[in-house]
Design an enzyme around this catalytic site. Structure first.
Site, PDB file in Angstrom:
ATOM      1  CE  LYS A  63      -2.457   1.662   3.634  1.00  0.00           C
ATOM      2  NZ  LYS A  63      -2.365   3.142   3.666  1.00  0.00           N
ATOM      3  CG  ASP A  74      -5.069   4.413   1.727  1.00  0.00           C
ATOM      4  OD1 ASP A  74      -6.216   4.781   1.417  1.00  0.00           O
ATOM      5  OD2 ASP A  74      -4.701   4.231   2.906  1.00  0.00           O
ATOM      6  CE  LYS A 102      -7.544   6.453   4.505  1.00  0.00           C
ATOM      7  NZ  LYS A 102      -6.133   6.016   4.403  1.00  0.00           N
ATOM      8  CG  ASP A 129     -11.506  18.395  -4.223  1.00  0.00           C
ATOM      9  OD1 ASP A 129     -12.394  19.269  -4.400  1.00  0.00           O
ATOM     10  OD2 ASP A 129     -10.303  18.671  -4.118  1.00  0.00           O
ATOM     11  CB  THR A 179      -9.684   1.531  11.435  1.00  0.00           C
ATOM     12  OG1 THR A 179      -8.554   1.997  10.696  1.00  0.00           O
ATOM     13  CG2 THR A 179     -10.446   0.547  10.579  1.00  0.00           C
ATOM     14  NE  ARG A 230       0.705   2.576  13.085  1.00  0.00           N
ATOM     15  CZ  ARG A 230      -0.216   3.382  13.601  1.00  0.00           C
ATOM     16  NH1 ARG A 230       0.157   4.354  14.426  1.00  0.00           N
ATOM     17  NH2 ARG A 230      -1.495   3.233  13.291  1.00  0.00           N
TER      18      ARG A 230
HETATM   19  O1  C5P Z   1       0.059   0.930  11.018  1.00  0.00           O
HETATM   20  P1  C5P Z   1      -1.348   0.480  10.779  1.00  0.00           P
HETATM   21  O2  C5P Z   1      -1.500  -1.007  10.624  1.00  0.00           O
HETATM   22  O3  C5P Z   1      -2.321   1.064  11.764  1.00  0.00           O
HETATM   23  O4  C5P Z   1      -1.678   1.102   9.337  1.00  0.00           O
HETATM   24  C1  C5P Z   1      -2.949   1.059   8.770  1.00  0.00           C
HETATM   25  C2  C5P Z   1      -2.886   1.657   7.408  1.00  0.00           C
HETATM   26  O5  C5P Z   1      -4.185   1.590   6.847  1.00  0.00           O
HETATM   27  C3  C5P Z   1      -2.448   3.107   7.372  1.00  0.00           C
HETATM   28  O6  C5P Z   1      -1.621   3.275   6.231  1.00  0.00           O
HETATM   29  C4  C5P Z   1      -3.731   3.892   7.223  1.00  0.00           C
HETATM   30  O7  C5P Z   1      -3.554   5.057   6.456  1.00  0.00           O
HETATM   31  C5  C5P Z   1      -4.622   2.899   6.471  1.00  0.00           C
HETATM   32  N1  C5P Z   1      -6.047   3.047   6.710  1.00  0.00           N
HETATM   33  C6  C5P Z   1      -6.626   2.958   7.952  1.00  0.00           C
HETATM   34  N2  C5P Z   1      -7.977   3.122   8.113  1.00  0.00           N
HETATM   35  C7  C5P Z   1      -8.754   3.316   7.051  1.00  0.00           C
HETATM   36  C8  C5P Z   1      -8.191   3.367   5.783  1.00  0.00           C
HETATM   37  C9  C5P Z   1      -6.825   3.213   5.647  1.00  0.00           C
HETATM   38  O8  C5P Z   1      -5.909   2.736   8.935  1.00  0.00           O
HETATM   39  N3  C5P Z   1     -10.061   3.415   7.206  1.00  0.00           N
END
Ligand code: C5P
Length: 258
Positions: A56, A83, A85, A88, A142, A233
Protein backbone atom coordinates in the site's frame (compact mmCIF):
# COMPACT_ATOMS: atom_id res chain seq x y z
CA UNK A 1 -18.19 13.37 -19.16
CA UNK A 2 -19.07 13.84 -15.53
CA UNK A 3 -22.45 15.45 -15.08
CA UNK A 4 -22.19 17.51 -11.94
CA UNK A 5 -25.73 18.78 -12.30
CA UNK A 6 -27.56 15.48 -12.20
CA UNK A 7 -29.47 14.90 -9.00
CA UNK A 8 -30.09 11.18 -9.44
CA UNK A 9 -27.32 8.67 -9.74
CA UNK A 10 -27.96 5.65 -11.90
CA UNK A 11 -25.89 2.77 -10.55
CA UNK A 12 -22.96 2.05 -12.82
CA UNK A 13 -21.95 -1.44 -13.82
CA UNK A 14 -18.59 -1.46 -12.09
CA UNK A 15 -17.90 -4.69 -10.34
CA UNK A 16 -14.93 -6.29 -8.68
CA UNK A 17 -14.95 -9.93 -7.87
CA UNK A 18 -14.09 -10.87 -4.33
CA UNK A 19 -14.52 -14.44 -5.55
CA UNK A 20 -11.40 -13.92 -7.66
CA UNK A 21 -9.30 -13.64 -4.51
CA UNK A 22 -6.29 -15.90 -4.36
CA UNK A 23 -6.41 -18.88 -2.08
CA UNK A 24 -3.12 -18.10 -0.37
CA UNK A 25 -2.81 -15.81 2.62
CA UNK A 26 -0.23 -13.66 0.81
CA UNK A 27 -2.85 -12.88 -1.85
CA UNK A 28 -4.94 -11.20 0.85
CA UNK A 29 -2.36 -9.34 2.94
CA UNK A 30 -1.55 -5.75 2.01
CA UNK A 31 1.50 -4.28 3.71
CA UNK A 32 1.18 -0.53 4.25
CA UNK A 33 4.46 1.11 3.20
CA UNK A 34 4.09 3.98 5.64
CA UNK A 35 7.65 5.12 5.05
CA UNK A 36 9.06 8.58 4.35
CA UNK A 37 10.67 8.14 0.94
CA UNK A 38 11.72 5.83 -1.90
CA UNK A 39 15.09 5.14 -0.30
CA UNK A 40 13.42 3.82 2.86
CA UNK A 41 11.23 1.57 0.72
CA UNK A 42 14.23 0.16 -1.15
CA UNK A 43 15.92 -0.56 2.18
CA UNK A 44 12.78 -2.07 3.69
CA UNK A 45 11.56 -4.43 0.95
CA UNK A 46 14.50 -6.89 1.05
CA UNK A 47 13.81 -7.29 4.78
CA UNK A 48 10.42 -8.82 3.84
CA UNK A 49 12.26 -11.72 2.18
CA UNK A 50 9.77 -11.90 -0.69
CA UNK A 51 6.80 -12.82 1.49
CA UNK A 52 4.33 -10.18 0.39
CA UNK A 53 2.59 -9.59 -2.92
CA UNK A 54 0.55 -6.48 -2.11
CA UNK A 55 1.92 -3.11 -1.00
CA UNK A 56 0.00 0.00 0.00
CA UNK A 57 1.29 3.42 -1.01
CA UNK A 58 -0.34 6.04 1.18
CA UNK A 59 -0.16 9.78 1.45
CA UNK A 60 3.22 10.00 3.21
CA UNK A 61 5.05 7.98 0.57
CA UNK A 62 3.11 9.23 -2.45
CA UNK A 63 3.69 12.87 -1.56
CA UNK A 64 7.41 12.24 -1.06
CA UNK A 65 8.14 9.77 -3.84
CA UNK A 66 5.39 10.43 -6.38
CA UNK A 67 3.88 8.31 -9.14
CA UNK A 68 7.26 6.81 -10.06
CA UNK A 69 7.15 4.90 -6.77
CA UNK A 70 4.00 3.10 -7.93
CA UNK A 71 5.67 2.29 -11.26
CA UNK A 72 8.77 1.01 -9.48
CA UNK A 73 6.74 -1.32 -7.26
CA UNK A 74 4.52 -2.67 -10.04
CA UNK A 75 7.64 -3.05 -12.20
CA UNK A 76 9.09 -5.24 -9.44
CA UNK A 77 6.02 -7.46 -9.61
CA UNK A 78 4.00 -6.14 -6.65
CA UNK A 79 0.32 -5.31 -6.77
CA UNK A 80 -0.22 -1.78 -5.48
CA UNK A 81 -3.02 -0.34 -3.37
CA UNK A 82 -2.89 3.43 -3.88
CA UNK A 83 -4.45 4.83 -0.71
CA UNK A 84 -5.00 8.48 -1.62
CA UNK A 85 -8.40 8.77 0.09
CA UNK A 86 -9.69 11.25 -2.48
CA UNK A 87 -12.33 13.67 -1.18
CA UNK A 88 -13.18 16.72 -3.27
CA UNK A 89 -15.85 18.00 -5.64
CA UNK A 90 -17.06 15.37 -8.13
CA UNK A 91 -15.27 16.85 -11.16
CA UNK A 92 -11.93 17.03 -9.35
CA UNK A 93 -12.17 13.50 -7.98
CA UNK A 94 -13.20 12.14 -11.39
CA UNK A 95 -10.16 13.81 -12.95
CA UNK A 96 -7.90 12.48 -10.21
CA UNK A 97 -9.24 8.95 -10.81
CA UNK A 98 -8.38 9.33 -14.49
CA UNK A 99 -4.86 10.51 -13.63
CA UNK A 100 -4.40 7.66 -11.18
CA UNK A 101 -5.62 5.12 -13.72
CA UNK A 102 -2.43 5.47 -15.73
CA UNK A 103 -0.20 4.57 -12.76
CA UNK A 104 -0.82 0.83 -12.71
CA UNK A 105 -2.25 0.54 -9.20
CA UNK A 106 -4.85 -2.18 -8.62
CA UNK A 107 -6.84 -0.48 -5.83
CA UNK A 108 -7.56 3.21 -5.20
CA UNK A 109 -9.41 4.80 -2.27
CA UNK A 110 -11.78 7.72 -2.03
CA UNK A 111 -13.84 8.89 0.94
CA UNK A 112 -17.48 7.78 0.92
CA UNK A 113 -18.18 10.99 2.87
CA UNK A 114 -17.71 12.87 -0.42
CA UNK A 115 -21.29 11.84 -1.19
CA UNK A 116 -23.14 9.88 -3.89
CA UNK A 117 -22.45 12.33 -6.71
CA UNK A 118 -18.71 12.25 -6.02
CA UNK A 119 -18.71 8.43 -5.91
CA UNK A 120 -20.80 8.24 -9.08
CA UNK A 121 -18.48 10.60 -10.95
CA UNK A 122 -15.44 8.64 -9.79
CA UNK A 123 -16.99 5.36 -10.96
CA UNK A 124 -17.92 6.93 -14.27
CA UNK A 125 -14.33 8.13 -14.71
CA UNK A 126 -12.95 4.69 -13.82
CA UNK A 127 -15.32 2.97 -16.23
CA UNK A 128 -14.04 5.21 -19.03
CA UNK A 129 -10.39 4.26 -18.47
CA UNK A 130 -8.82 1.09 -19.89
CA UNK A 131 -6.79 0.12 -16.81
CA UNK A 132 -8.58 1.75 -13.92
CA UNK A 133 -7.94 0.46 -10.42
CA UNK A 134 -10.80 -0.97 -8.39
CA UNK A 135 -12.27 1.92 -6.42
CA UNK A 136 -12.71 1.49 -2.69
CA UNK A 137 -14.90 3.83 -0.67
CA UNK A 138 -13.50 4.50 2.78
CA UNK A 139 -16.42 4.44 5.23
CA UNK A 140 -15.43 5.48 8.78
CA UNK A 141 -11.70 5.51 9.47
CA UNK A 142 -10.57 2.74 11.81
CA UNK A 143 -8.96 5.43 13.97
CA UNK A 144 -12.40 6.91 14.76
CA UNK A 145 -14.42 5.82 17.80
CA UNK A 146 -17.91 7.07 18.69
CA UNK A 147 -16.53 10.13 20.48
CA UNK A 148 -14.36 11.18 17.52
CA UNK A 149 -17.24 10.62 15.12
CA UNK A 150 -19.72 12.59 17.24
CA UNK A 151 -17.27 15.50 17.32
CA UNK A 152 -17.65 15.75 13.53
CA UNK A 153 -21.42 16.13 13.89
CA UNK A 154 -22.31 12.52 13.13
CA UNK A 155 -24.59 11.27 15.90
CA UNK A 156 -24.81 7.66 14.72
CA UNK A 157 -22.53 4.99 16.14
CA UNK A 158 -19.53 4.15 13.89
CA UNK A 159 -21.15 0.84 12.87
CA UNK A 160 -24.37 2.62 11.85
CA UNK A 161 -22.49 5.30 9.93
CA UNK A 162 -20.44 2.65 8.11
CA UNK A 163 -23.67 0.96 7.04
CA UNK A 164 -25.21 4.27 5.93
CA UNK A 165 -22.16 5.08 3.80
CA UNK A 166 -21.91 1.57 2.36
CA UNK A 167 -25.59 1.52 1.37
CA UNK A 168 -25.11 4.92 -0.26
CA UNK A 169 -22.09 3.63 -2.17
CA UNK A 170 -23.82 0.42 -3.23
CA UNK A 171 -26.74 2.44 -4.59
CA UNK A 172 -24.45 4.24 -7.05
CA UNK A 173 -22.57 1.09 -8.05
CA UNK A 174 -19.57 1.05 -5.69
CA UNK A 175 -18.37 -2.51 -5.16
CA UNK A 176 -15.43 -2.00 -2.81
CA UNK A 177 -15.29 -0.57 0.71
CA UNK A 178 -12.80 0.02 3.50
CA UNK A 179 -14.20 -0.67 6.95
CA UNK A 180 -13.07 -2.04 10.30
CA UNK A 181 -13.44 -5.69 11.26
CA UNK A 182 -16.23 -4.66 13.63
CA UNK A 183 -18.49 -3.85 10.69
CA UNK A 184 -17.30 -6.52 8.28
CA UNK A 185 -19.86 -9.24 9.07
CA UNK A 186 -22.72 -6.77 8.62
CA UNK A 187 -21.28 -5.24 5.43
CA UNK A 188 -20.61 -8.67 3.94
CA UNK A 189 -24.27 -9.60 4.45
CA UNK A 190 -25.41 -6.32 2.90
CA UNK A 191 -22.91 -6.19 0.02
CA UNK A 192 -22.74 -9.87 -0.96
CA UNK A 193 -19.80 -12.08 -1.81
CA UNK A 194 -18.65 -10.14 -4.86
CA UNK A 195 -17.86 -6.90 -3.05
CA UNK A 196 -14.29 -6.22 -1.99
CA UNK A 197 -13.99 -5.42 1.72
CA UNK A 198 -10.58 -4.09 2.74
CA UNK A 199 -9.93 -4.05 6.48
CA UNK A 200 -7.19 -1.99 8.20
CA UNK A 201 -6.83 -1.72 11.98
CA UNK A 202 -5.31 -5.21 12.08
CA UNK A 203 -3.38 -6.04 15.21
CA UNK A 204 -1.94 -9.45 16.08
CA UNK A 205 -2.78 -10.39 19.69
CA UNK A 206 -0.78 -8.24 22.08
CA UNK A 207 0.37 -5.71 19.45
CA UNK A 208 0.40 -1.98 20.19
CA UNK A 209 -2.76 -0.24 18.94
CA UNK A 210 -1.21 3.17 18.21
CA UNK A 211 -3.94 5.51 16.96
CA UNK A 212 -6.23 2.69 15.82
CA UNK A 213 -9.52 2.30 17.71
CA UNK A 214 -11.61 -0.34 15.92
CA UNK A 215 -9.15 -3.23 15.70
CA UNK A 216 -9.13 -7.01 15.24
CA UNK A 217 -6.64 -9.82 14.85
CA UNK A 218 -5.86 -11.12 11.35
CA UNK A 219 -7.82 -14.34 11.99
CA UNK A 220 -10.84 -12.49 13.35
CA UNK A 221 -10.98 -10.07 10.41
CA UNK A 222 -10.83 -12.89 7.86
CA UNK A 223 -13.47 -14.92 9.67
CA UNK A 224 -15.78 -11.90 9.62
CA UNK A 225 -15.53 -11.71 5.84
CA UNK A 226 -12.63 -9.40 4.97
CA UNK A 227 -11.32 -9.73 1.42
CA UNK A 228 -7.97 -8.07 2.19
CA UNK A 229 -6.21 -7.13 5.42
CA UNK A 230 -4.07 -3.99 5.64
CA UNK A 231 -1.17 -4.13 8.08
CA UNK A 232 1.28 -1.29 8.60
CA UNK A 233 3.20 -0.73 11.83
CA UNK A 234 3.04 -4.32 13.13
CA UNK A 235 5.19 -5.24 10.10
CA UNK A 236 6.96 -2.08 8.98
CA UNK A 237 8.12 -1.13 12.48
CA UNK A 238 8.89 -4.70 13.58
CA UNK A 239 12.45 -5.53 14.56
CA UNK A 240 12.20 -8.45 12.15
CA UNK A 241 9.60 -7.60 9.44
CA UNK A 242 9.98 -11.01 7.77
CA UNK A 243 9.23 -12.85 11.01
CA UNK A 244 6.29 -10.55 11.77
CA UNK A 245 4.89 -11.14 8.27
CA UNK A 246 5.39 -14.90 8.53
CA UNK A 247 3.47 -14.98 11.81
CA UNK A 248 0.57 -12.98 10.34
CA UNK A 249 0.49 -15.14 7.19
CA UNK A 250 0.46 -18.31 9.34
CA UNK A 251 -2.48 -16.95 11.37
CA UNK A 252 -4.30 -16.04 8.15
CA UNK A 253 -3.65 -19.44 6.59
CA UNK A 254 -5.07 -21.19 9.64
CA UNK A 255 -8.16 -18.96 9.60
CA UNK A 256 -8.71 -19.53 5.87
CA UNK A 257 -8.81 -23.29 6.46
CA UNK A 258 -11.57 -23.12 9.07
O1 C5P B 1 0.06 0.93 11.02
P1 C5P B 1 -1.35 0.48 10.78
O2 C5P B 1 -1.50 -1.01 10.62
O3 C5P B 1 -2.32 1.06 11.76
O4 C5P B 1 -1.68 1.10 9.34
C1 C5P B 1 -2.95 1.06 8.77
C2 C5P B 1 -2.89 1.66 7.41
O5 C5P B 1 -4.18 1.59 6.85
C3 C5P B 1 -2.45 3.11 7.37
O6 C5P B 1 -1.62 3.27 6.23
C4 C5P B 1 -3.73 3.89 7.22
O7 C5P B 1 -3.55 5.06 6.46
C5 C5P B 1 -4.62 2.90 6.47
N1 C5P B 1 -6.05 3.05 6.71
C6 C5P B 1 -6.63 2.96 7.95
N2 C5P B 1 -7.98 3.12 8.11
C7 C5P B 1 -8.75 3.32 7.05
C8 C5P B 1 -8.19 3.37 5.78
C9 C5P B 1 -6.83 3.21 5.65
O8 C5P B 1 -5.91 2.74 8.94
N3 C5P B 1 -10.06 3.42 7.21
Amino acid sequence: MTDQHSTTNTPLEYSTSSAALGRHAADRLIVALDLPDARSVRQFLPRMEGQCKWLKVGLELFIAAGPSMVAELTGSGYSVFLDLKLHDIPNTVASAVKSASSLGASLLTLHAGGGPQMLHSALEAATSMPQAPTLLAVTVLTSMNAQQLHATGVTQQPSEQVETLARMGLAVGMRGFVCSAEETTRLRSICGAETTLVVPGIRPAGATLGDQQRVATPADALQRGASFLVVGRPIVQAVDPAAATAAILAEMTAAMQL
